[in-house]
Scaffold this motif. Sequence first.
Motif, PDB file in Angstrom:
ATOM      1  N   GLN A  20       0.817   9.992 -10.530  1.00  0.00           N
ATOM      2  CA  GLN A  20       0.238   8.716 -10.126  1.00  0.00           C
ATOM      3  C   GLN A  20       1.310   7.853  -9.457  1.00  0.00           C
ATOM      4  N   LEU A  21       0.906   7.186  -8.384  1.00  0.00           N
ATOM      5  CA  LEU A  21       1.772   6.228  -7.706  1.00  0.00           C
ATOM      6  C   LEU A  21       1.418   4.841  -8.228  1.00  0.00           C
ATOM      7  N   TRP A  22       2.416   4.169  -8.775  1.00  0.00           N
ATOM      8  CA  TRP A  22       2.203   2.832  -9.318  1.00  0.00           C
ATOM      9  C   TRP A  22       2.982   1.808  -8.494  1.00  0.00           C
ATOM     10  N   ILE A  23       2.429   0.600  -8.432  1.00  0.00           N
ATOM     11  CA  ILE A  23       3.134  -0.512  -7.799  1.00  0.00           C
ATOM     12  C   ILE A  23       3.381  -1.563  -8.871  1.00  0.00           C
ATOM     13  N   ASN A  24       4.646  -1.779  -9.178  1.00  0.00           N
ATOM     14  CA  ASN A  24       5.029  -2.838 -10.109  1.00  0.00           C
ATOM     15  C   ASN A  24       5.200  -4.136  -9.331  1.00  0.00           C
ATOM     16  N   ASN A  25       4.878  -5.247  -9.979  1.00  0.00           N
ATOM     17  CA  ASN A  25       4.957  -6.536  -9.298  1.00  0.00           C
ATOM     18  C   ASN A  25       5.472  -7.599 -10.255  1.00  0.00           C
ATOM     19  N   GLN A  26       5.596  -8.814  -9.740  1.00  0.00           N
ATOM     20  CA  GLN A  26       6.166  -9.889 -10.540  1.00  0.00           C
ATOM     21  C   GLN A  26       5.112 -10.789 -11.181  1.00  0.00           C
ATOM     22  N   TYR A  27       3.829 -10.531 -10.896  1.00  0.00           N
ATOM     23  CA  TYR A  27       2.801 -11.483 -11.319  1.00  0.00           C
ATOM     24  C   TYR A  27       1.827 -10.934 -12.346  1.00  0.00           C
ATOM     25  N   PRO A  29       0.223  -6.947 -14.495  1.00  0.00           N
ATOM     26  CA  PRO A  29       0.432  -5.539 -14.841  1.00  0.00           C
ATOM     27  C   PRO A  29       0.574  -4.654 -13.606  1.00  0.00           C
ATOM     28  N   SER A  30       1.167  -3.486 -13.803  1.00  0.00           N
ATOM     29  CA  SER A  30       1.309  -2.518 -12.718  1.00  0.00           C
ATOM     30  C   SER A  30      -0.061  -2.093 -12.214  1.00  0.00           C
ATOM     31  N   GLU A  31      -0.130  -1.779 -10.917  1.00  0.00           N
ATOM     32  CA  GLU A  31      -1.392  -1.348 -10.314  1.00  0.00           C
ATOM     33  C   GLU A  31      -1.227   0.062  -9.766  1.00  0.00           C
ATOM     34  N   GLU A  32      -2.249   0.900  -9.985  1.00  0.00           N
ATOM     35  CA  GLU A  32      -2.202   2.239  -9.420  1.00  0.00           C
ATOM     36  C   GLU A  32      -2.577   2.184  -7.949  1.00  0.00           C
ATOM     37  N   MET A  33      -1.809   2.874  -7.112  1.00  0.00           N
ATOM     38  CA  MET A  33      -2.108   2.973  -5.684  1.00  0.00           C
ATOM     39  C   MET A  33      -2.589   4.389  -5.411  1.00  0.00           C
ATOM     40  N   PRO A  34      -3.879   4.587  -5.141  1.00  0.00           N
ATOM     41  CA  PRO A  34      -4.367   5.943  -4.868  1.00  0.00           C
ATOM     42  C   PRO A  34      -3.798   6.482  -3.559  1.00  0.00           C
ATOM     43  N   VAL A  35      -3.037   7.561  -3.628  1.00  0.00           N
ATOM     44  CA  VAL A  35      -2.361   8.099  -2.447  1.00  0.00           C
ATOM     45  C   VAL A  35      -3.376   8.562  -1.402  1.00  0.00           C
ATOM     46  N   GLU A  36      -4.564   8.968  -1.873  1.00  0.00           N
ATOM     47  CA  GLU A  36      -5.579   9.437  -0.912  1.00  0.00           C
ATOM     48  C   GLU A  36      -6.001   8.341   0.056  1.00  0.00           C
ATOM     49  N   ASN A 169       7.711 -25.399  -5.992  1.00  0.00           N
ATOM     50  CA  ASN A 169       9.090 -25.153  -5.582  1.00  0.00           C
ATOM     51  C   ASN A 169       9.304 -23.660  -5.389  1.00  0.00           C
ATOM     52  N   GLY A 170      10.437 -23.326  -4.797  1.00  0.00           N
ATOM     53  CA  GLY A 170      10.734 -21.905  -4.620  1.00  0.00           C
ATOM     54  C   GLY A 170      10.123 -21.366  -3.350  1.00  0.00           C
ATOM     55  N   PRO A 171      10.105 -20.035  -3.225  1.00  0.00           N
ATOM     56  CA  PRO A 171       9.623 -19.413  -1.988  1.00  0.00           C
ATOM     57  C   PRO A 171       8.118 -19.588  -1.791  1.00  0.00           C
ATOM     58  N   TYR A 172       7.674 -19.327  -0.583  1.00  0.00           N
ATOM     59  CA  TYR A 172       6.238 -19.346  -0.243  1.00  0.00           C
ATOM     60  C   TYR A 172       5.484 -18.405  -1.186  1.00  0.00           C
ATOM     61  N   TYR A 173       4.302 -18.839  -1.636  1.00  0.00           N
ATOM     62  CA  TYR A 173       3.585 -18.104  -2.681  1.00  0.00           C
ATOM     63  C   TYR A 173       3.136 -16.702  -2.266  1.00  0.00           C
ATOM     64  N   GLY A 174       3.116 -16.424  -0.945  1.00  0.00           N
ATOM     65  CA  GLY A 174       2.716 -15.094  -0.489  1.00  0.00           C
ATOM     66  C   GLY A 174       3.877 -14.118  -0.348  1.00  0.00           C
ATOM     67  N   GLU A 175       5.081 -14.564  -0.687  1.00  0.00           N
ATOM     68  CA  GLU A 175       6.251 -13.677  -0.664  1.00  0.00           C
ATOM     69  C   GLU A 175       6.376 -13.030  -2.040  1.00  0.00           C
ATOM     70  N   ILE A 176       6.005 -11.745  -2.121  1.00  0.00           N
ATOM     71  CA  ILE A 176       5.902 -11.041  -3.402  1.00  0.00           C
ATOM     72  C   ILE A 176       6.969  -9.950  -3.485  1.00  0.00           C
ATOM     73  N   GLN A 177       7.482  -9.734  -4.689  1.00  0.00           N
ATOM     74  CA  GLN A 177       8.411  -8.627  -4.926  1.00  0.00           C
ATOM     75  C   GLN A 177       7.636  -7.446  -5.521  1.00  0.00           C
ATOM     76  N   TYR A 178       7.820  -6.274  -4.932  1.00  0.00           N
ATOM     77  CA  TYR A 178       7.147  -5.066  -5.407  1.00  0.00           C
ATOM     78  C   TYR A 178       8.169  -3.954  -5.670  1.00  0.00           C
ATOM     79  N   GLN A 179       7.703  -2.961  -6.414  1.00  0.00           N
ATOM     80  CA  GLN A 179       8.505  -1.764  -6.679  1.00  0.00           C
ATOM     81  C   GLN A 179       7.555  -0.579  -6.823  1.00  0.00           C
TER      82      GLN A 179
END
Length: 229
Positions: A20-27, A29-36, A169-179
């Motif tokens: 499974q390919l997962w995408i971790n984020n800062q906001y 739980p992790s989300e599964e990314m279906p490779v298909e 405050n801080g960066p624009y709300y649409g600037e997200i960190q992913y892994q």
Amino acid sequence: MKDILGQAIHDYYYKKPEHQLWINNQYGPSEEMPVEAYFREEDDMPDIEWLALNECRGDILDIGAGAGGHVLLLQERGFDATALEISDLASAVMKARGVNKVITADIFEYQEQQYDTLLLLMNGIGLTGTLLKLKTFLQHAKQLLKPGGQLLFDSSDIAYLYEGKLPENGPYYGEIQYQYQYNQQKSDWFPWLYIDEQTLTGIASEMGYDMEVLLEDEFKQYLVRLTLK
């Protein structure tokens, strides 16, 4: 940076044991990314992608082409379409799938040719990561566009993630960190950009572009065309 997404695409295409390919984020739980999803046929593509492909014209550069699904469709329609992808593994899959022109490069460093259409789908503009880097990209894109050329891309307003409490405050709300996480491997964290229409309108104008919204859906995902003023 480990090529986690490219490895997942490569394994899927060559029918190696799938993980499974997962995408971790800062906001949340992790989300599964279906490779298909990277191998979708035309009938499975959302309306935004259909419309974008129908609006393509002339010589086309598909930036962040993934597994090459959009370029293959454009080739079938008789377009001179080129796939640009930073991942060596994804590029190899595209060549195996029959994509005629594959360039493995970083879009910010690529300047070999000019095109009538620059295409970034599946929120491909997100690769700019931040509002500042988006401006850098739009400036760079001017070198890649033929006279009368166009940029086609989709994005979305993710204000809903903050449940009405946008950070002041801080960066624009649409600037997200992913892994990316796949087969016990993790990529480095990387920035990804989601931009609301109003903010994009201002930046596009500042950078010398006219912006036309071609489609917006109920989830605040939208497709735009940028052309130089």
